[in-house]
Design a protein around this motif. Structure first.
Motif, PDB file in Angstrom:
ATOM      1  N   VAL A  67       0.847  -1.198   0.000  1.00 52.58           N
ATOM      2  CA  VAL A  67       0.000   0.000   0.000  1.00 52.58           C
ATOM      3  C   VAL A  67       0.879   1.244   0.000  1.00 52.58           C
ATOM      4  N   ARG A  68       1.913   1.257   0.817  1.00 54.77           N
ATOM      5  CA  ARG A  68       2.833   2.389   0.887  1.00 54.77           C
ATOM      6  C   ARG A  68       3.434   2.697  -0.473  1.00 54.77           C
ATOM      7  N   ASP A  69       3.904   1.672  -1.158  1.00 57.62           N
ATOM      8  CA  ASP A  69       4.537   1.880  -2.460  1.00 57.62           C
ATOM      9  C   ASP A  69       3.544   2.383  -3.506  1.00 57.62           C
ATOM     10  N   MET A  70       2.303   1.878  -3.478  1.00 58.57           N
ATOM     11  CA  MET A  70       1.289   2.346  -4.432  1.00 58.57           C
ATOM     12  C   MET A  70       0.978   3.825  -4.209  1.00 58.57           C
ATOM     13  N   VAL A  71       0.734   4.202  -2.977  1.00 56.40           N
ATOM     14  CA  VAL A  71       0.379   5.596  -2.667  1.00 56.40           C
ATOM     15  C   VAL A  71       1.580   6.519  -2.885  1.00 56.40           C
ATOM     16  N   SER A  72       2.738   6.127  -2.396  1.00 55.62           N
ATOM     17  CA  SER A  72       3.923   6.974  -2.493  1.00 55.62           C
ATOM     18  C   SER A  72       4.341   7.237  -3.930  1.00 55.62           C
ATOM     19  N   SER A  73       4.135   6.266  -4.822  1.00 59.58           N
ATOM     20  CA  SER A  73       4.518   6.456  -6.223  1.00 59.58           C
ATOM     21  C   SER A  73       3.753   7.610  -6.861  1.00 59.58           C
ATOM     22  N   LEU A  74       2.558   7.888  -6.375  1.00 56.34           N
ATOM     23  CA  LEU A  74       1.762   9.006  -6.884  1.00 56.34           C
ATOM     24  C   LEU A  74       2.392  10.354  -6.552  1.00 56.34           C
ATOM     25  N   VAL A  77       7.742   9.396  -4.871  1.00 57.55           N
ATOM     26  CA  VAL A  77       8.601   8.774  -3.864  1.00 57.55           C
ATOM     27  C   VAL A  77       8.941   7.369  -4.333  1.00 57.55           C
ATOM     28  N   LYS A  78      10.205   6.993  -4.197  1.00 60.04           N
ATOM     29  CA  LYS A  78      10.634   5.694  -4.705  1.00 60.04           C
ATOM     30  C   LYS A  78      10.002   4.535  -3.943  1.00 60.04           C
ATOM     31  N   SER A  79       9.823   3.447  -4.653  1.00 65.24           N
ATOM     32  CA  SER A  79       9.300   2.215  -4.080  1.00 65.24           C
ATOM     33  C   SER A  79      10.377   1.576  -3.211  1.00 65.24           C
ATOM     34  N   ILE A  80       9.972   0.995  -2.066  1.00 60.31           N
ATOM     35  CA  ILE A  80      10.963   0.332  -1.225  1.00 60.31           C
ATOM     36  C   ILE A  80      10.762  -1.177  -1.160  1.00 60.31           C
ATOM     37  N   GLY A  81       9.578  -1.661  -1.451  1.00 58.54           N
ATOM     38  CA  GLY A  81       9.358  -3.091  -1.573  1.00 58.54           C
ATOM     39  C   GLY A  81       9.221  -3.883  -0.293  1.00 58.54           C
ATOM     40  N   GLY A  82       9.695  -3.401   0.803  1.00 59.68           N
ATOM     41  CA  GLY A  82       9.557  -4.139   2.058  1.00 59.68           C
ATOM     42  C   GLY A  82      10.769  -4.981   2.389  1.00 59.68           C
ATOM     43  N   PHE A  83      10.545  -5.948   3.271  1.00 59.46           N
ATOM     44  CA  PHE A  83      11.628  -6.785   3.784  1.00 59.46           C
ATOM     45  C   PHE A  83      11.642  -8.133   3.085  1.00 59.46           C
ATOM     46  N   SER A  84      12.818  -8.576   2.678  1.00 59.86           N
ATOM     47  CA  SER A  84      12.959  -9.808   1.907  1.00 59.86           C
ATOM     48  C   SER A  84      13.060 -11.060   2.766  1.00 59.86           C
ATOM     49  N   GLY A  85      13.551 -10.924   3.990  1.00 58.91           N
ATOM     50  CA  GLY A  85      13.800 -12.092   4.823  1.00 58.91           C
ATOM     51  C   GLY A  85      15.150 -12.736   4.565  1.00 58.91           C
ATOM     52  N   ASN A  86      15.933 -12.157   3.644  1.00 60.06           N
ATOM     53  CA  ASN A  86      17.256 -12.697   3.330  1.00 60.06           C
ATOM     54  C   ASN A  86      18.267 -12.276   4.387  1.00 60.06           C
ATOM     55  N   PRO A  87      18.946 -13.239   5.025  1.00 60.42           N
ATOM     56  CA  PRO A  87      19.922 -12.891   6.061  1.00 60.42           C
ATOM     57  C   PRO A  87      21.220 -12.335   5.468  1.00 60.42           C
ATOM     58  N   ALA A  88      21.896 -11.527   6.248  1.00 63.71           N
ATOM     59  CA  ALA A  88      23.207 -10.982   5.862  1.00 63.71           C
ATOM     60  C   ALA A  88      24.246 -11.549   6.824  1.00 63.71           C
ATOM     61  N   LYS A  89      25.339 -12.061   6.282  1.00 60.76           N
ATOM     62  CA  LYS A  89      26.405 -12.615   7.128  1.00 60.76           C
ATOM     63  C   LYS A  89      27.253 -11.516   7.746  1.00 60.76           C
ATOM     64  N   ALA A  90      27.430 -10.442   6.991  1.00 59.89           N
ATOM     65  CA  ALA A  90      28.216  -9.293   7.457  1.00 59.89           C
ATOM     66  C   ALA A  90      27.789  -8.080   6.647  1.00 59.89           C
ATOM     67  N   VAL A  91      27.988  -6.906   7.215  1.00 60.45           N
ATOM     68  CA  VAL A  91      27.714  -5.665   6.492  1.00 60.45           C
ATOM     69  C   VAL A  91      28.818  -4.664   6.786  1.00 60.45           C
ATOM     70  N   THR A  92      29.005  -3.767   5.846  1.00 56.95           N
ATOM     71  CA  THR A  92      29.904  -2.635   6.033  1.00 56.95           C
ATOM     72  C   THR A  92      29.152  -1.386   5.601  1.00 56.95           C
ATOM     73  N   ASP A  98      17.955  -4.833   2.619  1.00 58.98           N
ATOM     74  CA  ASP A  98      16.718  -4.528   1.925  1.00 58.98           C
ATOM     75  C   ASP A  98      16.787  -3.080   1.431  1.00 58.98           C
ATOM     76  N   PHE A  99      15.841  -2.236   1.777  1.00 57.47           N
ATOM     77  CA  PHE A  99      15.841  -0.857   1.283  1.00 57.47           C
ATOM     78  C   PHE A  99      16.688   0.081   2.138  1.00 57.47           C
ATOM     79  N   PHE A 100      17.162  -0.379   3.283  1.00 50.83           N
ATOM     80  CA  PHE A 100      17.962   0.453   4.175  1.00 50.83           C
ATOM     81  C   PHE A 100      19.428   0.493   3.755  1.00 50.83           C
ATOM     82  N   LEU A 101      20.042   1.647   3.872  1.00 52.39           N
ATOM     83  CA  LEU A 101      21.472   1.836   3.673  1.00 52.39           C
ATOM     84  C   LEU A 101      22.163   1.703   5.024  1.00 52.39           C
TER      85      LEU A 101
END
Length: 173
Positions: A67-74, A77-92, A98-101
């Motif tokens: 719903v957020r992506d549909m409304v925001s696109s109007l 605002v860029k689509s973010i898609g939500g959370f994938s559930g994919n784990p990360a072993k490490a980050v830098t 997901d959509f977070f930096l």
């Protein structure tokens, strides 16, 4: 681990006094601030907490992001898609969860941001022994951002509370 932002990142954050919690700016100047803490059965690294919380994203969140992506696109605002559930072993710094930096990471702190034309969001997952906090800070940029934060601000506290309770249950097994 020391932190140095790549030159193309516009990193603005402050550390709250006597903690490892980072926020966008002084709390009293934010448009939204929420910090919730729970005690876990044992210490866990912030990235491990992220992975456990996100391994099975709440079904309500999937619908909310659609719903957020549909409304925001109007409103451009860029689509973010939500959370994938994919784990990360490490980050830098500079990686994405997901959509977070990832803007900051050390052994007790993981700072994630999403910056767009309507608002800047910073989510900080921080630990202190078996205590874990999720802190969110928001700076709104325009009227769409203000309107956007009305339902999001109401729902956010409950969503984070549910995530932390879910994490506590997983670690108590």
């Amino acid at each position: 681990m020391s932190y140095a932002a790549p030159p193309h990142y516009n990193v603005v954050m402050i550390c709250l006094a006597d903690s490892n919690v980072r926020v966008l700016e002084a709390v009293e100047t934010l448009d939204y601030f929420d910090s919730q803490t729970v005690q876990l059965a044992r210490h866990i690294a912030p990235l491990d907490a992220w992975n456990l919380i996100m391994e099975d994203p709440q079904s309500m969140l999937r619908l909310a992001f659609r719903v957020r992506d549909m409304v925001s696109s109007l409103f451009g605002v860029k689509s973010i898609g939500g959370f994938s559930g994919n784990p990360a072993k490490a980050v830098t710094v500079g990686d994405h969860l997901d959509f977070f930096l990832v803007e900051y990471v050390d052994s007790d702190t993981l700072v994630l941001t999403e910056r767009d034309r309507h608002l800047d969001v910073m989510t900080c997952i921080s630990t202190d022994g078996p205590s874990i906090s999720i802190t969110s800070s928001v700076r709104v940029h325009n009227r769409f951002g203000q309107a956007y934060m009305i339902p999001v601000g109401i729902a956010h506290k409950s969503i984070v509370r549910n995530m932390l309770n879910q994490l506590r249950r997983k670690l108590s097994d």
